[in-house]
Structures are given as structure tokens and as C-alpha cells.
Design a protein around this motif. Structure first.
Motif, PDB file in Angstrom:
ATOM      1  N   ARG A 174       0.901  -1.353  -0.112  1.00 15.74           N
ATOM      2  CA  ARG A 174      -0.089  -0.049  -0.078  1.00 15.74           C
ATOM      3  C   ARG A 174       0.788   1.422  -0.066  1.00 15.74           C
ATOM      4  NH1 ARG A 174      -2.153  -3.939  -1.098  1.00 15.74           N
ATOM      5  NH2 ARG A 174      -4.273  -4.628  -0.314  1.00 15.74           N
ATOM      6  N   LYS A 175       1.964   1.220  -0.834  1.00 18.44           N
ATOM      7  CA  LYS A 175       2.849   2.518  -0.958  1.00 18.44           C
ATOM      8  C   LYS A 175       3.246   2.514  -2.615  1.00 18.44           C
ATOM      9  CE  LYS A 175       6.010   2.620   2.307  1.00 18.44           C
ATOM     10  NZ  LYS A 175       5.782   4.040   2.814  1.00 18.44           N
ATOM     11  N   PRO A 176       3.161   3.703  -3.014  1.00 22.94           N
ATOM     12  CA  PRO A 176       3.706   3.781  -4.608  1.00 22.94           C
ATOM     13  C   PRO A 176       5.024   2.805  -4.858  1.00 22.94           C
ATOM     14  CG  PRO A 176       3.045   5.848  -3.574  1.00 22.94           C
ATOM     15  CD  PRO A 176       2.987   5.142  -2.507  1.00 22.94           C
ATOM     16  N   VAL A 177       4.597   2.441  -5.834  1.00 23.54           N
ATOM     17  CA  VAL A 177       5.959   1.533  -6.357  1.00 23.54           C
ATOM     18  C   VAL A 177       6.467   2.228  -7.755  1.00 23.54           C
ATOM     19  CG1 VAL A 177       6.876  -0.769  -6.977  1.00 23.54           C
ATOM     20  CG2 VAL A 177       5.342  -0.513  -5.066  1.00 23.54           C
ATOM     21  N   LEU A 178       7.652   2.350  -7.898  1.00 23.44           N
ATOM     22  CA  LEU A 178       8.056   2.691  -9.322  1.00 23.44           C
ATOM     23  C   LEU A 178       8.881   1.283  -9.823  1.00 23.44           C
ATOM     24  CD1 LEU A 178       9.889   5.918 -10.748  1.00 23.44           C
ATOM     25  CD2 LEU A 178      11.226   3.832 -10.961  1.00 23.44           C
ATOM     26  N   LEU A 179       8.490   0.826 -10.940  1.00 24.84           N
ATOM     27  CA  LEU A 179       8.822  -0.348 -11.574  1.00 24.84           C
ATOM     28  C   LEU A 179       9.610  -0.177 -12.693  1.00 24.84           C
ATOM     29  CD1 LEU A 179       8.730  -3.543 -11.558  1.00 24.84           C
ATOM     30  CD2 LEU A 179       6.581  -3.209 -12.737  1.00 24.84           C
ATOM     31  N   LYS A 180      10.913  -0.261 -12.623  1.00 28.38           N
ATOM     32  CA  LYS A 180      11.778  -0.066 -13.998  1.00 28.38           C
ATOM     33  C   LYS A 180      11.596  -1.385 -14.813  1.00 28.38           C
ATOM     34  CE  LYS A 180      15.075   3.136 -12.513  1.00 28.38           C
ATOM     35  NZ  LYS A 180      16.654   3.518 -12.531  1.00 28.38           N
ATOM     36  N   ARG A 181      11.872  -1.141 -16.107  1.00 36.85           N
ATOM     37  CA  ARG A 181      11.808  -2.228 -16.927  1.00 36.85           C
ATOM     38  C   ARG A 181      13.378  -2.997 -16.980  1.00 36.85           C
ATOM     39  NH1 ARG A 181      11.312  -1.092 -23.597  1.00 36.85           N
ATOM     40  NH2 ARG A 181      11.367  -2.995 -24.316  1.00 36.85           N
ATOM     41  N   GLY A 182      13.385  -4.105 -17.134  1.00 36.62           N
ATOM     42  CA  GLY A 182      14.439  -5.135 -17.191  1.00 36.62           C
ATOM     43  C   GLY A 182      15.295  -4.885 -18.426  1.00 36.62           C
ATOM     44  N   LEU A 183      16.493  -5.331 -18.432  1.00 34.81           N
ATOM     45  CA  LEU A 183      17.510  -4.879 -19.529  1.00 34.81           C
ATOM     46  C   LEU A 183      17.216  -5.884 -20.699  1.00 34.81           C
ATOM     47  CD1 LEU A 183      20.901  -5.822 -17.471  1.00 34.81           C
ATOM     48  CD2 LEU A 183      19.878  -3.347 -18.137  1.00 34.81           C
TER      49      LEU A 183
ATOM     50  N   GLU B  75      10.757   3.478 -18.016  1.00 32.58           N
ATOM     51  CA  GLU B  75      11.681   3.016 -19.056  1.00 32.58           C
ATOM     52  C   GLU B  75      13.137   3.308 -18.819  1.00 32.58           C
ATOM     53  OE1 GLU B  75      13.757   2.062 -22.214  1.00 32.58           O
ATOM     54  OE2 GLU B  75      11.772   1.056 -21.662  1.00 32.58           O
ATOM     55  N   ARG B  76      14.095   2.431 -18.874  1.00 32.27           N
ATOM     56  CA  ARG B  76      15.581   2.977 -18.348  1.00 32.27           C
ATOM     57  C   ARG B  76      16.550   2.439 -19.349  1.00 32.27           C
ATOM     58  NH1 ARG B  76      19.051  -0.633 -18.174  1.00 32.27           N
ATOM     59  NH2 ARG B  76      19.892  -0.037 -16.119  1.00 32.27           N
ATOM     60  N   GLY B  77      16.044   1.997 -20.529  1.00 32.38           N
ATOM     61  CA  GLY B  77      16.765   1.603 -21.431  1.00 32.38           C
ATOM     62  C   GLY B  77      17.007  -0.103 -21.523  1.00 32.38           C
ATOM     63  N   ILE B  78      17.424  -0.532 -22.632  1.00 33.82           N
ATOM     64  CA  ILE B  78      17.246  -1.991 -22.939  1.00 33.82           C
ATOM     65  C   ILE B  78      18.757  -2.381 -23.593  1.00 33.82           C
ATOM     66  CG2 ILE B  78      14.973  -2.449 -22.895  1.00 33.82           C
ATOM     67  CD1 ILE B  78      14.992  -2.524 -25.959  1.00 33.82           C
TER      68      ILE B  78
ATOM     69  N   ARG C   7      25.557   2.961 -23.042  1.00 33.64           N
ATOM     70  CA  ARG C   7      25.636   1.731 -22.038  1.00 33.64           C
ATOM     71  C   ARG C   7      24.243   0.780 -22.553  1.00 33.64           C
ATOM     72  NH1 ARG C   7      24.413   2.715 -15.730  1.00 33.64           N
ATOM     73  NH2 ARG C   7      26.662   2.838 -15.712  1.00 33.64           N
ATOM     74  N   ASN C   8      23.145   1.598 -22.534  1.00 33.64           N
ATOM     75  CA  ASN C   8      21.840   0.743 -22.989  1.00 33.64           C
ATOM     76  C   ASN C   8      21.266   1.627 -24.123  1.00 33.64           C
ATOM     77  OD1 ASN C   8      21.568  -1.358 -21.154  1.00 33.64           O
ATOM     78  ND2 ASN C   8      21.809   0.421 -19.768  1.00 33.64           N
ATOM     79  N   THR C   9      20.203   1.167 -24.729  1.00 32.18           N
ATOM     80  CA  THR C   9      19.491   1.834 -25.870  1.00 32.18           C
ATOM     81  C   THR C   9      18.305   2.218 -25.173  1.00 32.18           C
ATOM     82  OG1 THR C   9      20.637   0.612 -27.609  1.00 32.18           O
ATOM     83  CG2 THR C   9      18.449   1.626 -27.991  1.00 32.18           C
ATOM     84  N   LEU C  10      18.073   3.632 -25.062  1.00 32.55           N
ATOM     85  CA  LEU C  10      16.756   4.062 -24.709  1.00 32.55           C
ATOM     86  C   LEU C  10      15.613   3.839 -25.433  1.00 32.55           C
ATOM     87  CD1 LEU C  10      15.290   5.478 -22.445  1.00 32.55           C
ATOM     88  CD2 LEU C  10      16.182   7.511 -23.276  1.00 32.55           C
ATOM     89  N   ASP C  11      14.520   3.004 -25.172  1.00 35.39           N
ATOM     90  CA  ASP C  11      13.591   2.817 -26.000  1.00 35.39           C
ATOM     91  C   ASP C  11      12.532   3.725 -25.833  1.00 35.39           C
ATOM     92  OD1 ASP C  11      11.516   1.677 -27.652  1.00 35.39           O
ATOM     93  OD2 ASP C  11      11.332  -0.140 -26.429  1.00 35.39           O
ATOM     94  N   LEU C  12      12.550   5.187 -26.366  1.00 34.21           N
ATOM     95  CA  LEU C  12      11.524   6.265 -26.307  1.00 34.21           C
ATOM     96  C   LEU C  12      10.224   5.918 -26.954  1.00 34.21           C
ATOM     97  CD1 LEU C  12      13.650   9.476 -26.966  1.00 34.21           C
ATOM     98  CD2 LEU C  12      12.676   8.541 -24.590  1.00 34.21           C
TER      99      LEU C  12
ATOM    100  N   PRO D 255       1.194   5.935 -15.042  1.00 36.63           N
ATOM    101  CA  PRO D 255       2.066   6.721 -15.143  1.00 36.63           C
ATOM    102  C   PRO D 255       3.293   6.040 -15.606  1.00 36.63           C
ATOM    103  CG  PRO D 255       1.184   7.231 -12.908  1.00 36.63           C
ATOM    104  CD  PRO D 255       0.898   5.780 -13.377  1.00 36.63           C
ATOM    105  N   VAL D 256       4.116   6.852 -16.639  1.00 28.85           N
ATOM    106  CA  VAL D 256       5.455   6.348 -17.369  1.00 28.85           C
ATOM    107  C   VAL D 256       6.367   7.362 -17.262  1.00 28.85           C
ATOM    108  CG1 VAL D 256       6.284   5.472 -19.295  1.00 28.85           C
ATOM    109  CG2 VAL D 256       4.037   5.046 -19.060  1.00 28.85           C
ATOM    110  N   VAL D 257       7.550   6.950 -16.403  1.00 24.73           N
ATOM    111  CA  VAL D 257       8.690   7.986 -16.403  1.00 24.73           C
ATOM    112  C   VAL D 257       9.891   7.364 -17.251  1.00 24.73           C
ATOM    113  CG1 VAL D 257       7.641   8.875 -14.328  1.00 24.73           C
ATOM    114  CG2 VAL D 257       9.513   7.131 -14.309  1.00 24.73           C
ATOM    115  N   VAL D 258      10.745   8.431 -17.452  1.00 26.68           N
ATOM    116  CA  VAL D 258      11.921   7.756 -18.272  1.00 26.68           C
ATOM    117  C   VAL D 258      13.099   8.013 -17.350  1.00 26.68           C
ATOM    118  CG1 VAL D 258      13.429   8.172 -20.272  1.00 26.68           C
ATOM    119  CG2 VAL D 258      10.804   7.790 -20.253  1.00 26.68           C
TER     120      VAL D 258
END
Length: 336
Positions: A200-209, A235-238, A246-251, A264-267
Motif C-alpha cells: 500500500r505504498k507507491p512503487v516505481l517499477l523499472k523495465r528489465g535490461l 523506461e530505463r533503456g534495454i 550503455r543501453n539503448t533508450l527505447d523512447l 504513469p510512465v517515467v523515463v
């Protein structure tokens, strides 16, 4: 499955239909929009006669959702979810700048960075207390002490804090943390996601590599299935064959996710590029693509940073980037 109700459906009718559906073993999620009310049905819907349901006077239409993610699906919840973080809102029309060092190193460092990014327009302070590193010999973070330093920075600046969790057993240490971050390496840590579903707390979930957007949404589904609706996608790059970053940012993930989900979606252009000089242009591009927020690494002395100094902006560079992002968002909204 979703049942779209007519605008004139009464509260009594909705309650009666909900009770009937729950009596058949389904979970019912009610989403009330500006013109329609939607009942999202989760469970074994094969037993539900869609023609019978559509025949009810209060029901406008019935649709089956083919995608495996239900709670996170925009068909299930057409209106954008707006997550409240200590009084700040993110999602829908609300945009937030999240900034701070990759790792909390000392009280002096975190306070200096927090005050500088706050003055430049950041509203949420990030900082790693627990650091998952590729090498076991690299700095692993100050752990519980790092969280205490973040809380002190929150006290002095008023900024909500976000930091990464690595183990469900650490949850008691995160009770006063405003947003719990799940890093790329833990995106498919199913047991951790289940525990966060009950947090019951906000969670920011990052996309895996190396994960698809559907896999990211399914991970969000694990959290939401536990009852926690306050999920923010990042979205933090794949990992690709490219070596200049380092990675490719998938905009393209930003508009695609905004079509698929109400979350919501953050980068995070810092981890995606790995190079400070690439962060501002990627941040501006993400804002133009429609991101609800940016997560930027800032350090007051990047050359001597204990973690990821090469991708960290100085406070002065962050201030310049933040101003450019504001201008872009002004143009996008028609105010620029």
C-alpha cells in the motif's frame, strides 16, 4: 472482461450487478469516468454469458480483454491513474522531476544535492541506499544508514524520497520511504512483487535490461493483483548490440505504454545512456514523447562519485536541463 455501463445506471443497480458477479467468483474493479462507469472483471470469465450480460438494461456493452495484463490495461481503466506521492501527483496531466545521486554517500553529499535539485525544480529526491552492483567488490550502498540520511534530507527540503529495494525482508526499513523502487534486475522477482502488492505504498517499477513491454506490464500486474494500484512504470533503456551508450533508450515505449496502460510512465535517461552528455537531449526527447516524469542522476562531485559518476549531471547541468524540459513541456501543452 469489462462491462461498460450506461450513464444513467444507478448506484443500486451497480451494487446489485457487482454482488451477482462476485457471487460467481469474480473480482470486480469499478472505474468511474466522465461519461461511463466500467466494471472490470478478473477471474474465470468463461462462465459468464456475455449475451445475458449485454441484455441487462444498465449495460451498454461487454468486451473481453485478450491481453494477459488486466488491472494495468487501459481497456480496464480508461482514465489515467494519478499517483499521489506525499501530496505530489504524477500521471495524467501531472509531471514530476525526480533527481538525486545514484548512491547516498554521506550526509553532506545528499543534503547538498537535495537542496540544489530542489532549487532547480525537482520535486522528488532519489538516492540509492541499497545498490545492486555488477561486481561484488563495488560500493554496495550505506543500506539502513542511507535511508536515514535520505529521511534527513526529506526533513530539511520537504521532498518525498524514492529508493530501491532489493529484498522483501527489507520492507520494514522502507516504512517511511515515500516511493519504493524496483530496479531492472528485480523486475521479475515475483515474490518481491507480491509483497509490494500488499505494501500500500507507491512503487516505481523499472523495465528489465532485456524485457518486453508486455513483460513489464505483467510485472506491474503482480503488484496490482495484490491490491496496490499505485504503480509507476519506468523506461530505463534495454540492452542491444550498440556500444556507444550503455543501453539503448527505447523512447517508443512511452507512447506505446500510454496506449496500453493507464499507469504513469517515467523515463530514466541516466541509466540508459551511461554518459552525462547524453542525458539532457534524451530527457528532452522523453518529455516530448509524453513521459509523466524524468528520473535524473545528479551528483555534486561526479568525478569522485562512488557509483556511476560518468552518467551523473552536476547541479548546474541539471538546472540547465530542467529549464529546457520546462520549455518543451510548455510547447507541448500550447503554453510555450
Amino acid at each position: 472482461m469489462v462491462a461498460v455501463l450506461k450513464a444513467d445506471a444507478t448506484r443500486e443497480q451497480i451494487d446489485s450487478l457487482t454482488a451477482w458477479l462476485e457471487g460467481r467468483g469474480l473480482s470486480v474493479h469499478l472505474s468511474k469516468g466522465a461519461t461511463h462507469t466500467i466494471l472490470g472483471l478478473i477471474g474465470d470469465t468463461s462462465q459468464i454469458d456475455t449475451e445475458l450480460l449485454e441484455g441487462l438494461e444498465m449495460v451498454e456493452s461487454v468486451k473481453r480483454i485478450s491481453e494477459p495484463f488486466k488491472n494495468a490495461n487501459r481497456k480496464f481503466h480508461p482514465e489515467d491513474t494519478v499517483v499521489d506521492i506525499g501530496g505530489l501527483k504524477i500521471g495524467g496531466p501531472h509531471f514530476q522531476l525526480i533527481a538525486g545521486p545514484c548512491s547516498v554517500e554521506s550526509q553532506e553529499q545528499i543534503l547538498a544535492v537535495a537542496k540544489s535539485v530542489r532549487a532547480s525544480g525537482a520535486s522528488i529526491l532519489r538516492g540509492g541506499a541499497f545498490k545492486p552492483r555488477t561486481s561484488p567488490y563495488d560500493f554496495q550502498g550505506l543500506r539502513a544508514d542511507g535511508i536515514e540520511l535520505l529521511l534527513e534530507a526529506k526533513k530539511q527540503t520537504g521532498m518525498p524520497i524514492i529508493t530501491e529495494i532489493m529484498n522483501a525482508n527489507h520492507l520494514p526499513m522502507f516504512e517511511r520511504v515515500d516511493v519504493i523502487q524496483v530496479g531492472a534486475r528485480n523486475m521479475q522477482n515475483i515474490e518481491l512483487l507480491k509483497e509490494l502488492g500488499m505494501a500500500r505504498k507507491p512503487v516505481l517499477l523499472k523495465r528489465g535490461l532485456a524485457n518486453t513491454l508486455q513483460e513489464l506490464l505483467m510485472s506491474a500486474e503482480y503488484i496490482m493483483a495484490g491490491g496496490n494500484r499505485d504503480v509507476i512504470l519506468c523506461e530505463r533503456g534495454i540492452r542491444t548490440f550498440e556500444t556507444y551508450s550503455r543501453n539503448t533508450l527505447d523512447l517508443s515505449a512511452v507512447p506505446i505504454l500510454r496506449e496500453l496502460t493507464h499507469l504513469p510512465v517515467v523515463v530514466d535517461p541516466s541509466h540508459a545512456s551511461g554518459l552525462a552528455r547524453l542525458v539532457p537531449p534524451m530527457a528532452m526527447a522523453a518529455a516530448a514523447a509524453g513521459a509523466h516524469g524524468l528520473m535524473i542522476e545528479v551528483h555534486n562531485d561526479p568525478v569522485n562519485a562512488l557509483c556511476d559518476g560518468a552518467q551523473s549531471l552536476t547541479p548546474e547541468q541539471f538546472a540547465d536541463m530542467a529549464e529546457k524540459v520546462r520549455r518543451i513541456r510548455g510547447v507541448m501543452s500550447g503554453d510555450g
